[in-house]
Design a protein around this motif. Sequence first.
Motif, short mmCIF file in Angstrom:
data_model
loop_
_atom_site.label_atom_id
_atom_site.label_comp_id
_atom_site.label_asym_id
_atom_site.label_seq_id
_atom_site.Cartn_x
_atom_site.Cartn_y
_atom_site.Cartn_z
N MET A 160 0.85 -1.18 0.00
CA MET A 160 0.00 0.00 0.00
C MET A 160 0.90 1.25 0.00
O MET A 160 1.86 1.32 0.72
CB MET A 160 -0.91 0.00 1.22
N SER A 161 0.53 2.23 -0.80
CA SER A 161 1.27 3.48 -0.89
C SER A 161 0.87 4.43 0.23
O SER A 161 -0.30 4.53 0.59
CB SER A 161 0.99 4.14 -2.24
N SER A 162 1.85 5.12 0.80
CA SER A 162 1.55 6.10 1.86
C SER A 162 1.57 7.53 1.33
O SER A 162 1.59 8.47 2.09
CB SER A 162 2.54 5.94 3.01
N ARG A 163 1.59 7.68 0.03
CA ARG A 163 1.62 8.98 -0.61
C ARG A 163 0.29 9.71 -0.39
O ARG A 163 -0.78 9.11 -0.44
CB ARG A 163 1.87 8.73 -2.10
N ILE A 164 0.35 11.01 -0.15
CA ILE A 164 -0.86 11.82 0.05
C ILE A 164 -1.57 11.98 -1.30
O ILE A 164 -0.96 12.39 -2.27
CB ILE A 164 -0.53 13.18 0.67
N ARG A 165 -2.87 11.67 -1.32
CA ARG A 165 -3.63 11.74 -2.56
C ARG A 165 -4.71 12.81 -2.53
O ARG A 165 -5.17 13.25 -3.56
CB ARG A 165 -4.27 10.40 -2.85
N LEU A 166 -5.15 13.20 -1.33
CA LEU A 166 -6.21 14.19 -1.20
C LEU A 166 -5.89 15.15 -0.07
O LEU A 166 -5.53 14.72 1.02
CB LEU A 166 -7.55 13.50 -0.92
N ILE A 167 -6.01 16.44 -0.35
CA ILE A 167 -5.87 17.49 0.66
C ILE A 167 -7.22 18.16 0.76
O ILE A 167 -7.79 18.57 -0.25
CB ILE A 167 -4.83 18.54 0.23
N SER A 168 -7.77 18.25 1.96
CA SER A 168 -9.08 18.87 2.15
C SER A 168 -8.95 19.93 3.24
O SER A 168 -8.57 19.61 4.37
CB SER A 168 -10.10 17.80 2.55
N THR A 169 -9.22 21.18 2.88
CA THR A 169 -9.07 22.28 3.83
C THR A 169 -10.33 23.13 3.88
O THR A 169 -11.06 23.23 2.91
CB THR A 169 -7.89 23.21 3.46
N ALA A 170 -10.55 23.76 5.03
CA ALA A 170 -11.61 24.76 5.15
C ALA A 170 -11.14 26.02 4.43
O ALA A 170 -9.94 26.22 4.23
CB ALA A 170 -11.89 25.05 6.61
N PHE A 171 -12.06 26.86 4.03
CA PHE A 171 -11.70 28.08 3.32
C PHE A 171 -11.69 29.28 4.27
O PHE A 171 -10.65 29.82 4.57
CB PHE A 171 -12.68 28.32 2.16
N ASP A 172 -12.85 29.65 4.79
CA ASP A 172 -12.94 30.81 5.67
C ASP A 172 -12.23 30.56 6.99
O ASP A 172 -12.47 29.57 7.66
CB ASP A 172 -14.41 31.17 5.94
N GLY A 173 -11.35 31.48 7.34
CA GLY A 173 -10.63 31.38 8.61
C GLY A 173 -9.42 30.47 8.55
O GLY A 173 -8.62 30.46 9.47
N THR A 174 -9.29 29.70 7.49
CA THR A 174 -8.11 28.83 7.34
C THR A 174 -7.23 29.36 6.22
O THR A 174 -6.05 29.60 6.42
CB THR A 174 -8.53 27.38 7.02
N LEU A 175 -7.79 29.54 5.04
CA LEU A 175 -7.02 30.05 3.91
C LEU A 175 -7.15 31.56 3.75
O LEU A 175 -6.20 32.22 3.36
CB LEU A 175 -7.47 29.36 2.62
N VAL A 176 -8.31 32.10 4.02
CA VAL A 176 -8.52 33.54 3.93
C VAL A 176 -9.36 33.99 5.12
O VAL A 176 -10.06 33.20 5.73
CB VAL A 176 -9.23 33.98 2.62
N SER A 177 -9.29 35.30 5.41
CA SER A 177 -10.16 35.83 6.45
C SER A 177 -11.58 35.88 5.92
O SER A 177 -11.83 35.65 4.74
CB SER A 177 -9.71 37.23 6.86
N GLN A 178 -12.52 36.19 6.74
CA GLN A 178 -13.94 36.23 6.33
C GLN A 178 -14.18 37.26 5.23
O GLN A 178 -15.13 37.15 4.48
CB GLN A 178 -14.83 36.56 7.53
N ALA A 179 -13.31 38.27 5.11
CA ALA A 179 -13.57 39.38 4.18
C ALA A 179 -12.80 39.26 2.87
O ALA A 179 -12.61 40.23 2.17
CB ALA A 179 -13.21 40.70 4.86
#
Length: 64
Positions: A1-20
């Motif tokens: 079995m491969s341990s390579r990362i295949r999917l990245i799942s992130t929240a948008f607001d407050g994680t990648l950008v501010s609310q505005a």
Amino acid sequence: MSSRIRLISTAFDGTLVSQACDQVVDRVCMELTRSMRQGSAVWAINTDRPLRALRQCAGPGPPS
């Protein structure tokens, strides 16, 4: 079995950008995400924003 990362799942607001839709909150996160995507991982963004509003903040995204 491969341990390579295949999917990245992130929240948008407050994680990648501010609310505005300000600039990216965590540049290190963005660099790691970019690096993993170059290794063929898929990046999914979790948000309750409509797609139109997400595109206003994040841009059009990669071509299909």
